[in-house]
Design an enzyme around this catalytic site. Structure first.
Site, short mmCIF file in Angstrom:
data_model
loop_
_atom_site.label_atom_id
_atom_site.label_comp_id
_atom_site.label_asym_id
_atom_site.label_seq_id
_atom_site.Cartn_x
_atom_site.Cartn_y
_atom_site.Cartn_z
N ASP A 69 -8.81 -1.10 -7.82
CA ASP A 69 -8.13 -1.47 -6.59
C ASP A 69 -7.92 -2.98 -6.50
O ASP A 69 -7.01 -3.45 -5.80
CB ASP A 69 -8.96 -0.99 -5.40
CG ASP A 69 -8.12 -0.75 -4.15
OD1 ASP A 69 -6.89 -0.66 -4.27
OD2 ASP A 69 -8.70 -0.64 -3.06
N HIS A 115 1.37 1.49 -5.75
CA HIS A 115 0.00 0.99 -5.81
C HIS A 115 -0.98 2.12 -6.14
O HIS A 115 -1.89 1.94 -6.96
CB HIS A 115 -0.38 0.35 -4.47
CG HIS A 115 -1.83 0.05 -4.32
ND1 HIS A 115 -2.49 -0.90 -5.08
CD2 HIS A 115 -2.78 0.59 -3.49
CE1 HIS A 115 -3.77 -0.93 -4.73
NE2 HIS A 115 -3.97 -0.04 -3.77
N ASN A 138 -4.99 -6.27 -9.76
CA ASN A 138 -3.70 -6.96 -9.91
C ASN A 138 -3.80 -8.27 -10.68
O ASN A 138 -2.98 -8.54 -11.56
CB ASN A 138 -3.07 -7.21 -8.54
CG ASN A 138 -2.72 -5.93 -7.82
OD1 ASN A 138 -2.58 -4.88 -8.42
ND2 ASN A 138 -2.59 -6.01 -6.51
N HIS A 155 -6.26 7.45 -2.37
CA HIS A 155 -7.09 6.47 -1.68
C HIS A 155 -6.36 5.65 -0.62
O HIS A 155 -7.02 5.05 0.24
CB HIS A 155 -7.76 5.53 -2.71
CG HIS A 155 -6.91 4.37 -3.13
ND1 HIS A 155 -5.89 4.49 -4.04
CD2 HIS A 155 -6.92 3.06 -2.75
CE1 HIS A 155 -5.31 3.31 -4.22
NE2 HIS A 155 -5.92 2.43 -3.44
N HIS A 157 0.84 -1.20 0.00
CA HIS A 157 0.00 0.00 0.00
C HIS A 157 0.87 1.25 0.00
O HIS A 157 0.90 2.01 0.97
CB HIS A 157 -0.95 -0.01 1.20
CG HIS A 157 -2.03 -1.04 1.09
ND1 HIS A 157 -1.97 -2.24 1.75
CD2 HIS A 157 -3.19 -1.05 0.38
CE1 HIS A 157 -3.06 -2.95 1.46
NE2 HIS A 157 -3.81 -2.25 0.63
#
Length: 656
Positions: free
Chosen positions: A510, A356, A513, A392, A352
Site C-alpha cells: 500500500d 491503485h 509507490n 482494501h 484510491h
C-alpha cells in the site's frame, strides 16, 4: 565483554550489535516441535523447520552499506529508567557492520545474552551443562569462546566482572520500568513515535512547508487517540447540519442497497483469456506476462483492459497460483465478483481507485513470491492476502478518515470514528459476496471460510495509516527478538506472528509507490496530490481548516515526497528488507534513487506561481480523470435505518 556481542550505549540509548551468522540452510527436519496450520492451529508430528512446511522463515545476516533510517539514530534525549547511567559512552559509532538492535525488548535480550556469555567466560562453567540447550544449539551464533582463549589476567577479570554486573543492572532497570499492561511491541512503538516526533520537529523548523509536511505525517501515520481538535466550521454551515438532522434521528443497523450493474451478472459464453474483453488482447497478455515483476506498468494495463485492471490482474494471479483449482472457484463466479467489485471503485477518484487496488494486489503477489517466503504461507493465507488487497479500498470516497470524522459523516457515526473507511471497505466487499453468482468462497469449508474472513479483516484494518507505527514496531520487534535468540529462524508457529507478517506485507504494498520506477511513481504522486487538493477544496467550501498537504495553493510536492520517504516509507521497507534479505535490495535501491530525484528538484520556496505551475502540470498528466464531481454523495453502499425507511421523495442518507 563477550566476543560475539557488543552493546553500544549513547547517552541513555542502547544499540545492540548482534553478529548474525551466514544463512542457515534448512534442508532436513529433526525437530519434534509442533507445526502451525492456519486452519487448525498447532499440529504435532511436523517440524516447523521442514522445507515443505509453510511456517519457518530464515533470517540472514545483513551487509549494511546503505543509508539507514532515523530509527538507528540516537535516542539519548529520553531515559528509559531514572537509574540508567551513560555507560561506555566512548563508543559512539553510528555505522554498524553487524546488525544493530534498536527495539527495547530485543536490546534487553541482547544484554542478558551478553551477561550469560560473560558469566561462562568468567566461571568456565561448561555451557553444555546449561538447561538452555537452544542457546548453544546448531543454529546458535553465540558460542562461548572461553575454551579457545587464554585465562584472563586479574585486571581483565575484574574489568569484565564489573562490566557484566553493570550490564545486568541495566537489564534490571529496564525490566523494573516495563508497564505490565503493554506488549513488548508497544515499547518499540512508543520509542519510534518519540524519535519520529523529534525528527519532525527539526524538519518543521526548516521551513513553512516543512511544518506542513510534519503536521501531515503526524496526523496521518500516528494513532493520536483523544488528541483531536474540533474542526472550525462557519456559522452558515449549521443550516446544512439542521437539514440532515432528520436523517440521523434513529439508530443505524445495517448496510443494504447494493447497486446493480449494467452488464449481465454472470458469463454465459467463453471466459475471456485475461478476464476482460479487449481488442488489445495480445499486448495486454504481454504485460500480464510480467505480473511477477516489481514495477509493472499498471497504468498501461488499465488502458489495454478497458479500465478494468483490477479484474484482469486479480484473475491472472488466481490463474497463475491455481487458486481457482485449489478452492474450486468457478471462473465465471470469480469474474462476476471481480467486475462487481471493480464497479464499486470510484472511477472519478484520482488515487484510491481500481488502478491503485490492482497495483497493491500485484505488488503483494510479487512479495509473496520472493525466495525468502517460499513455502512459508498456506494456500488459504495467500488467497486471503490477494483478496484483501483487491478489496482494501473499495467504494473509497476520495477523502480521509479524519475528514469523515470532522464532518460527522454517516460512515464515521456508523463505525464510531475508528478506522472508518477500512471498516466500510470490508462491509462492502463481503456484502458483494451475497450477490447472484458472486460467492467465490462457496466451496470452502466452514472452518476455512471463518479463518479467511478473520485474516482478511485483520489485513484490511491494518491498511489504516494511523496504525503504521504500531505495525512497524511489531515487525521490527519480532525480527530482532528472533535474531537475538540465536536460532536465525522465525518459526511463525502461531496466528499472531503469521498475520503480523501478512499485515506488514499488505501495508508495504500500500506504501510502495516510491519504490516503483520513477515514471510510475510520479504519476502516483500527481494523483494523490490531486485527491488531497480536492479534499482541501471541500474543506475550504465548508469553512473548515484545510488539512495539511490539501491546500493546492500552498504545497511543496517535492519536499513532501522526501519527508514521506525519510520518515514513513524508508523505515518500513528497511525493516521488510531485513526480514526477506536479500530479496528486497533492488526495491531499496529504487527507493533511494527516487528520493534523490525529489531531493534534487525541491524548489527554493513554494511560491504561488510555482504552486500554480505544479497544479497545471498535474492537470496535464491527469487527462484521463474526469472533471471533479462530488463523489461524497455517491458512495455505493447506503446506510439505512432498519425499521425507519425514508418517506417518498426523501433521500436515503448516504455514507458521506
Amino acid at each position: 565483554m563477550g566476543e560475539t556481542q557488543h552493546v553500544v550505549v549513547q547517552g541513555e540509548r542502547r544499540l545492540s550489535r548482534l553478529k548474525i551468522g551466514p544463512k542457515i540452510s534448512v534442508t532436513t527436519a529433526t525437530s519434534t516441535e509442533q507445526y502451525f496450520d492456519v486452519e487448525n492451529g498447532a499440529s504435532p508430528n511436523k517440524s516447523p523447520l521442514d522445507a515443505s512446511s509453510p511456517s519457518g522463515l530464515v533470517l540472514q545476516n545483513l551487509p549494511q552499506q546503505r543509508r539507514e533510517s532515523f530509527l538507528y539514530r540516537s535516542d539519548s534525549d529520553f531515559e528509559l529508567s531514572p537509574k540508567s547511567l551513560s555507560r561506555n559512552s566512548s563508543v559512539t559509532s553510528e555505522v554498524h557492520a553487524d546488525d544493530l538492535i534498536v527495539t527495547p525488548f530485543a536490546q534487553i535480550l541482547a544484554s542478558l545474552r551478553s551477561v550469560r556469555n560473560n558469566y561462562i567466560t568468567l566461571t568456565h562453567v561448561p555451557a553444555n551443562r546449561s538447561r538452555r540447550g537452544s542457546a548453544t544449539g546448531p543454529h546458535s551464533n553465540h558460542q562461548p569462546q572461553h575454551l579457545n582463549t587464554p585465562k584472563l589476567s586479574e585486571d581483565s577479570f575484574t574489568k569484565l566482572s564489573l562490566e557484566t554486573l553493570e550490564e545486568l543492572d541495566w537489564c534490571l532497570d529496564q525490566l523494573e520500568t516495563i508497564q505490565t499492561h503493554r506488549s513488548v511491541s508497544d515499547m518499540a512503538s512508543s520509542k519510534f513515535k518519540r524519535m519520529l516526533n523529534r525528527e519532525l520537529s527539526h524538519f518543521a523548523e526548516s521551513s513553512k512547508s516543512g511544518n506542513q509536511i510534519s503536521e501531515y505525517i503526524c496526523n496521518t501515520f500516528l494513532d493520536k487517540q483523544q488528541e483531536m481538535d474540533s474542526p472550525t466550521i462557519k456559522v452558515e454551515d449549521t443550516d446544512n447540519q439542521q437539514k440532515n438532522k432528520k436523517d440521523k434521528k434513529a439508530t443505524m443497523a445495517q448496510i443494504v442497497g447494493v447497486r446493480k450493474l449494467k452488464h449481465t451478472n454472470s458469463f454465459t459464453g467463453v471466459v475471456p483469456r485475461h478476464g476482460v474483453e479487449t481488442v488489445h488482447e495480445e499486448e495486454l497478455g504481454t504485460l500480464l506476462g510480467d505480473i511477477d515483476r516489481w514495477g509493472v506498468d499498471i497504468f498501461r494495463i488499465a488502458e489495454l483492459s478497458n479500465n478494468r485492471p483490477l479484474t484482469c490482474v486479480t484473475y491472472t494471479i488466481f490463474q497463475e497460483r491455481e487458486l481457482m483449482k485449489t478452492f474450486k472457484i468457478p471462473p465465471t463466479t470469480l469474474l462476476t465478483y471481480l467486475l462487481h467489485l471493480e464497479e464499486h471503485y470510484g472511477r472519478l477518484i484520482p488515487y484510491h481507485n481500481n488502478i491503485h487496488a490492482a497495483d497493491v494486489t500485484q505488488s503483494t503477489h510479487v512479495l509473496l513470491s520472493v525466495a525468502a517466503l517460499e513455502n512459508v504461507f498456506t494456500d488459504l493465507e495467500i488467497l486471503a492476502a490477494i483478496f484483501a488487497c483487491a478489496i482494501h479500498d473499495v467504494d473509497h470516497p476520495g477523502v480521509t478518515n479524519q475528514f469523515l470524522v470532522n464532518t460527522s459523516s454517516e460512515l464515521a457515526l456508523m463505525y464510531n470514528d475508528e478506522s472508518v473507511l477500512e471498516n466500510h471497505h470490508l462491509a462492502v466487499a463481503f456484502k458483494l459476496l451475497q450477490e447472484d453468482n458472486c460467492d467465490i468462497f462457496v466451496n470452502l469449508t466452514k472452518k476455512q471460510r471463518q479463518t479467511l474472513r478473520r485474516m482478511v479483516i485483520d489485513m484490511v484494518l491494518a491498511t489504516d495509516m494511523s496504525k503504521h507505527m504500531s505495525l512497524l514496531a511489531d515487525l521490527k520487534t519480532m525480527v530482532e527478538t528472533k535474531k537475538v535468540a540465536g536460532s536465525g529462524v522465525l518459526l511463525l508457529d502461531n496466528y499472531t506472528d503469521r498475520i503480523q507478517v501478512l499485515q506488514n506485507m499488505v501495508h508495504c504494498s500500500d506504501l510502495s509507490n516510491p519504490t516503483k520506477p520513477l515514471c510510475i511513481y510520479r504519476q502516483w504522486t500527481d494523483r494523490i496530490m490531486e485527491e488531497f487538493f480536492r479534499q482541501g477544496d471541500k474543506e475550504r467550501e465548508r469553512g473548515m481548516d484545510i488539512s495539511p498537504m490539501c491546500d493546492r495553493h500552498n504545497v511543496t510536492v517535492e519536499k513532501s515526497q522526501v519527508g514521506f520517504i525519510d520518515y514513513i516509507v524508508h523505515p518500513l521497507w528497511e525493516t521488510w528488507a531485513d526480514l526477506v534479505h536479500p530479496d528486497a535490495q533492488d526495491i531499496l535501491d529504487t527507493l533511494e534513487d527516487n528520493r534523490d530525484y525529489y531531493q534534487n528538484v525541491i524548489p527554493m520556496s513554494p511560491t504561488k506561481s510555482f504552486c500554480n505551475k505544479r497544479t497545471s502540470e498535474t492537470g496535464d498528466r491527469l487527462d484521463n480523470i474526469a472533471e471533479d464531481t462530488d463523489h461524497m454523495g455517491n458512495i455505493q453502499f447506503k446506510l439505512t435505518l432498519e425499521d425507519d425507511q425514508p418517506e417518498d421523495g426523501e433521500k436515503t442518507p448516504t455514507g458521506s
